[in-house]
Design a protein around this motif. Structure first.
Motif, PDB file in Angstrom:
ATOM      1  N   LEU A   5       0.833  -1.202   0.000  1.00 11.90           N
ATOM      2  CA  LEU A   5       0.000   0.000   0.000  1.00 11.90           C
ATOM      3  C   LEU A   5       0.868   1.252   0.000  1.00 11.90           C
ATOM      4  CD1 LEU A   5      -2.839   1.178   0.120  1.00 11.90           C
ATOM      5  CD2 LEU A   5      -2.670   1.090   2.611  1.00 11.90           C
ATOM      6  N   ALA A   6       1.955   1.228   0.746  1.00  9.87           N
ATOM      7  CA  ALA A   6       2.861   2.377   0.774  1.00  9.87           C
ATOM      8  C   ALA A   6       3.521   2.585  -0.585  1.00  9.87           C
ATOM      9  CB  ALA A   6       3.916   2.179   1.853  1.00  9.87           C
ATOM     10  N   ALA A  13       1.464   9.323  -5.859  1.00 10.50           N
ATOM     11  CA  ALA A  13       1.873  10.682  -5.528  1.00 10.50           C
ATOM     12  C   ALA A  13       2.951  11.186  -6.482  1.00 10.50           C
ATOM     13  CB  ALA A  13       2.369  10.741  -4.086  1.00 10.50           C
ATOM     14  N   SER A  14       3.909  10.350  -6.812  1.00 11.95           N
ATOM     15  CA  SER A  14       4.961  10.779  -7.735  1.00 11.95           C
ATOM     16  C   SER A  14       4.405  10.980  -9.137  1.00 11.95           C
ATOM     17  CB  SER A  14       6.116   9.779  -7.752  1.00 11.95           C
ATOM     18  OG  SER A  14       5.678   8.512  -8.205  1.00 11.95           O
ATOM     19  N   ALA A  15       3.472  10.140  -9.551  1.00 11.28           N
ATOM     20  CA  ALA A  15       2.847  10.319 -10.863  1.00 11.28           C
ATOM     21  C   ALA A  15       2.044  11.609 -10.911  1.00 11.28           C
ATOM     22  CB  ALA A  15       1.952   9.131 -11.184  1.00 11.28           C
ATOM     23  N   ALA A  16       1.358  11.941  -9.837  1.00 13.25           N
ATOM     24  CA  ALA A  16       0.588  13.187  -9.789  1.00 13.25           C
ATOM     25  C   ALA A  16       1.514  14.398  -9.862  1.00 13.25           C
ATOM     26  CB  ALA A  16      -0.254  13.237  -8.529  1.00 13.25           C
ATOM     27  N   GLY A  59      11.941  21.064 -12.440  1.00 12.39           N
ATOM     28  CA  GLY A  59      12.638  20.809 -11.175  1.00 12.39           C
ATOM     29  C   GLY A  59      11.678  20.406 -10.077  1.00 12.39           C
ATOM     30  N   LEU A  60      10.527  21.071 -10.023  1.00 11.85           N
ATOM     31  CA  LEU A  60       9.527  20.694  -9.025  1.00 11.85           C
ATOM     32  C   LEU A  60       8.953  19.314  -9.322  1.00 11.85           C
ATOM     33  CD1 LEU A  60       7.658  24.064  -8.484  1.00 11.85           C
ATOM     34  CD2 LEU A  60       9.183  22.893  -6.903  1.00 11.85           C
ATOM     35  N   GLY A  61       8.820  18.975 -10.593  1.00  5.44           N
ATOM     36  CA  GLY A  61       8.357  17.639 -10.954  1.00  5.44           C
ATOM     37  C   GLY A  61       9.329  16.564 -10.506  1.00  5.44           C
ATOM     38  N   LEU A  62      10.610  16.815 -10.714  1.00  3.32           N
ATOM     39  CA  LEU A  62      11.619  15.853 -10.261  1.00  3.32           C
ATOM     40  C   LEU A  62      11.667  15.767  -8.738  1.00  3.32           C
ATOM     41  CD1 LEU A  62      14.541  16.530 -12.754  1.00  3.32           C
ATOM     42  CD2 LEU A  62      13.085  14.512 -12.618  1.00  3.32           C
ATOM     43  N   LEU A  63      11.500  16.904  -8.080  1.00  2.00           N
ATOM     44  CA  LEU A  63      11.466  16.915  -6.626  1.00  2.00           C
ATOM     45  C   LEU A  63      10.291  16.079  -6.115  1.00  2.00           C
ATOM     46  CD1 LEU A  63      12.873  18.224  -4.163  1.00  2.00           C
ATOM     47  CD2 LEU A  63      11.155  20.014  -4.294  1.00  2.00           C
ATOM     48  N   ALA A  64       9.145  16.233  -6.730  1.00  2.00           N
ATOM     49  CA  ALA A  64       7.982  15.428  -6.356  1.00  2.00           C
ATOM     50  C   ALA A  64       8.224  13.957  -6.619  1.00  2.00           C
ATOM     51  CB  ALA A  64       6.745  15.908  -7.114  1.00  2.00           C
ATOM     52  N   LEU A  65       8.893  13.650  -7.720  1.00  2.00           N
ATOM     53  CA  LEU A  65       9.184  12.260  -8.051  1.00  2.00           C
ATOM     54  C   LEU A  65      10.065  11.591  -7.007  1.00  2.00           C
ATOM     55  CD1 LEU A  65       8.976  10.023 -10.249  1.00  2.00           C
ATOM     56  CD2 LEU A  65      11.069  10.946 -11.208  1.00  2.00           C
ATOM     57  N   PHE A  66      11.094  12.291  -6.559  1.00  2.00           N
ATOM     58  CA  PHE A  66      12.019  11.689  -5.615  1.00  2.00           C
ATOM     59  C   PHE A  66      11.523  11.733  -4.173  1.00  2.00           C
ATOM     60  CE2 PHE A  66      15.167  12.702  -9.022  1.00  2.00           C
ATOM     61  CZ  PHE A  66      15.433  11.389  -9.331  1.00  2.00           C
ATOM     62  N   LEU A  67      10.754  12.763  -3.807  1.00  2.00           N
ATOM     63  CA  LEU A  67      10.268  12.836  -2.439  1.00  2.00           C
ATOM     64  C   LEU A  67       9.105  11.883  -2.180  1.00  2.00           C
ATOM     65  CD1 LEU A  67      10.439  16.630  -1.581  1.00  2.00           C
ATOM     66  CD2 LEU A  67      11.946  14.802  -0.850  1.00  2.00           C
ATOM     67  N   ALA A  68       8.339  11.565  -3.196  1.00  2.33           N
ATOM     68  CA  ALA A  68       7.199  10.667  -2.990  1.00  2.33           C
ATOM     69  C   ALA A  68       7.637   9.209  -2.882  1.00  2.33           C
ATOM     70  CB  ALA A  68       6.200  10.824  -4.134  1.00  2.33           C
ATOM     71  N   LYS A  69       8.814   8.875  -3.383  1.00  2.00           N
ATOM     72  CA  LYS A  69       9.282   7.486  -3.298  1.00  2.00           C
ATOM     73  C   LYS A  69       9.737   7.226  -1.923  1.00  2.00           C
ATOM     74  CE  LYS A  69       8.901   5.684  -7.379  1.00  2.00           C
ATOM     75  NZ  LYS A  69       8.561   4.391  -7.763  1.00  2.00           N
TER      76      LYS A  69
END
Length: 69
Positions: A5-6, A13-16, A59-69
């Motif tokens: 689930l996590a 979240a990263s896809a969003a 940059g914000l997209g990449l930040l979201a990608l790495f922080l959501a993982k």
């Protein structure tokens, strides 16, 4: 079960975040093209500002990608 689930929640979240960055880049490009169409003489300034805005959005997209993982 909880780890699956996590992982699913992190992937959603990263896809969003990446999807939102892609939409932002599209809007920036659309508005930059519209601005150049209205005032072709300012195309140099518009290009610089739009490239900077696109870089920040990506940059914000990449930040979201790495922080959501």
């Amino acid at each position: 079960m909880i780890s699956i689930l996590a992982q699913v929640t992190g992937n959603v979240a990263s896809a969003a975040g990446v999807f939102a960055a892609a939409i932002g880049v599209g809007i920036i490009g659309m508005k930059a093209a519209e601005a150049v169409g209205r005032n072709p003489g300012a195309s140099g300034k518009i290009l610089v500002q739009s490239v900077l805005a696109i870089a920040f959005a990506e940059g914000l997209g990449l930040l979201a990608l790495f922080l959501a993982k």
